[in-house]
Design a protein around this motif. Structure first.
Motif, PDB file in Angstrom:
ATOM      1  N   THR A  21       0.804  -1.251   0.012  1.00 22.98           N
ATOM      2  CA  THR A  21      -0.053  -0.007   0.036  1.00 22.98           C
ATOM      3  C   THR A  21       0.846   1.121  -0.035  1.00 22.98           C
ATOM      4  OG1 THR A  21      -0.060  -0.029   2.436  1.00 22.98           O
ATOM      5  CG2 THR A  21      -1.794  -1.247   1.270  1.00 22.98           C
ATOM      6  N   PRO A  22       0.435   2.502  -0.312  1.00 18.07           N
ATOM      7  CA  PRO A  22       1.316   3.457  -0.281  1.00 18.07           C
ATOM      8  C   PRO A  22       1.565   3.973   1.062  1.00 18.07           C
ATOM      9  CG  PRO A  22      -1.099   4.102  -1.137  1.00 18.07           C
ATOM     10  CD  PRO A  22      -0.868   2.781  -0.917  1.00 18.07           C
ATOM     11  N   CYS A  72       1.944   7.792   3.248  1.00 20.08           N
ATOM     12  CA  CYS A  72       1.387   8.625   2.624  1.00 20.08           C
ATOM     13  C   CYS A  72      -0.156   9.301   3.083  1.00 20.08           C
ATOM     14  CB  CYS A  72       1.502   8.313   0.885  1.00 20.08           C
ATOM     15  SG  CYS A  72       3.068   8.311   0.471  1.00 20.08           S
ATOM     16  N   TYR A  77       3.435  12.084   4.444  1.00 17.90           N
ATOM     17  CA  TYR A  77       4.517  12.115   3.816  1.00 17.90           C
ATOM     18  C   TYR A  77       3.969  11.926   2.254  1.00 17.90           C
ATOM     19  CZ  TYR A  77       8.014  11.849   7.263  1.00 17.90           C
ATOM     20  OH  TYR A  77       8.480  12.006   8.426  1.00 17.90           O
ATOM     21  N   ASN A  78       4.413  12.655   1.087  1.00 19.97           N
ATOM     22  CA  ASN A  78       3.745  12.499  -0.017  1.00 19.97           C
ATOM     23  C   ASN A  78       4.683  11.286  -0.781  1.00 19.97           C
ATOM     24  OD1 ASN A  78       6.310  13.534  -1.318  1.00 19.97           O
ATOM     25  ND2 ASN A  78       5.618  15.477  -0.704  1.00 19.97           N
ATOM     26  N   HIS A  79       4.017  11.055  -1.945  1.00 18.91           N
ATOM     27  CA  HIS A  79       4.327   9.812  -2.690  1.00 18.91           C
ATOM     28  C   HIS A  79       5.961  10.079  -3.260  1.00 18.91           C
ATOM     29  CE1 HIS A  79      -0.077   9.683  -3.584  1.00 18.91           C
ATOM     30  NE2 HIS A  79       0.294   8.497  -2.551  1.00 18.91           N
ATOM     31  N   GLU A  80       6.183  11.148  -3.496  1.00 12.95           N
ATOM     32  CA  GLU A  80       7.738  11.696  -3.783  1.00 12.95           C
ATOM     33  C   GLU A  80       8.711  11.530  -3.031  1.00 12.95           C
ATOM     34  OE1 GLU A  80       4.831  12.987  -6.677  1.00 12.95           O
ATOM     35  OE2 GLU A  80       4.936  13.515  -4.583  1.00 12.95           O
ATOM     36  N   ALA A 133       8.245   6.806  -2.358  1.00 14.39           N
ATOM     37  CA  ALA A 133       8.227   5.970  -3.575  1.00 14.39           C
ATOM     38  C   ALA A 133       9.765   5.656  -3.814  1.00 14.39           C
ATOM     39  CB  ALA A 133       7.609   6.515  -4.789  1.00 14.39           C
ATOM     40  N   GLU A 141       0.364   4.733  -7.154  1.00 15.57           N
ATOM     41  CA  GLU A 141       0.952   6.160  -6.890  1.00 15.57           C
ATOM     42  C   GLU A 141       2.522   5.843  -6.800  1.00 15.57           C
ATOM     43  OE1 GLU A 141      -2.872   5.666  -4.376  1.00 15.57           O
ATOM     44  OE2 GLU A 141      -1.223   4.176  -5.304  1.00 15.57           O
ATOM     45  N   PHE A 142       3.099   4.939  -6.581  1.00 11.82           N
ATOM     46  CA  PHE A 142       4.677   4.789  -6.467  1.00 11.82           C
ATOM     47  C   PHE A 142       5.199   4.527  -7.727  1.00 11.82           C
ATOM     48  CE2 PHE A 142       4.947   3.549  -1.535  1.00 11.82           C
ATOM     49  CZ  PHE A 142       4.555   4.700  -1.181  1.00 11.82           C
ATOM     50  N   VAL A 144       5.421   7.789  -9.527  1.00 14.36           N
ATOM     51  CA  VAL A 144       6.787   8.415  -9.232  1.00 14.36           C
ATOM     52  C   VAL A 144       8.135   7.697  -9.816  1.00 14.36           C
ATOM     53  CG1 VAL A 144       8.207   9.226  -7.445  1.00 14.36           C
ATOM     54  CG2 VAL A 144       5.565   9.440  -7.198  1.00 14.36           C
TER      55      VAL A 144
END
Length: 119
Positions: free
Chosen positions: A82-83, A86, A91-94, A97, A112-113, A116
Motif C-alpha cells: 500500500t502507499p 502517505c 508524507y507524499n508519494h515523492e 516511493a 501512486e509509487f 513516481v
C-alpha cells in the motif's frame, strides 16, 4: 488461490485502528499491539512512532529495507504494498516511493509509487 501478503504502514505501538492498518487487522491477520513485521497474511512497516507521531524518513527507509530483505528472502510469496507513509503519517508519494526503487519482483507496488518511479 491465496491473497498476496498485505503490506501496510503502521505505528510502533501496533494500534491498527485506521486506514490500511485497520483493514489488515480486520481481514489479513495483523495483530493489535505488534507494530512491525509479518503478522498473519500481512506485513507492517512502521511509519509512526509509539505516540503516533510520524517517524523521520531515515527511520522509515531503514524499515523499508528490512521489509525488502524479508520479501527477497520469501520469493515464493507475493507482497501487495500500500502507499505507506502517505496517509496518516503525512508524507507524499515523492518522498516515499524512491525507497522502493529496487524492489524484488514479488513486490507489487501501488500505482501512486509506480507513477513516481517511472516519471
Amino acid at each position: 488461490m491465496s491473497h498476496p501478503v498485505f503490506v501496510f504502514g503502521s505505528n510502533l505501538a501496533g494500534r491498527h485502528g485506521k486506514g490500511a492498518a485497520l483493514f489488515a487487522r480486520q481481514h489479513r491477520g495483523a495483530i493489535y499491539g505488534q507494530g512491525q513485521g509479518r503478522q498473519g497474511n500481512s506485513y507492517a512497516i512502521p511509519t509512526k512512532d509509539a505516540n503516533l507521531r510520524a517517524l523521520p524518513l531515515s527511520v522509515i527507509k531503514y524499515q523499508v529495507e528490512v521489509f525488502l530483505t524479508h520479501a527477497d528472502n520469501h520469493r515464493d510469496e507475493q507482497f501487495q504494498l500500500t502507499p505507506i507513509g502517505c496517509g496518516l503519517a503525512g508524507y507524499n508519494h515523492e518522498q516515499i516511493a524512491p525507497m522502493f526503487a529496487s524492489v524484488p519482483d514479488n513486490v507489487i507496488l501501488p500505482d501512486e509509487f509506480e507513477a513516481v518511479l517511472s516519471a
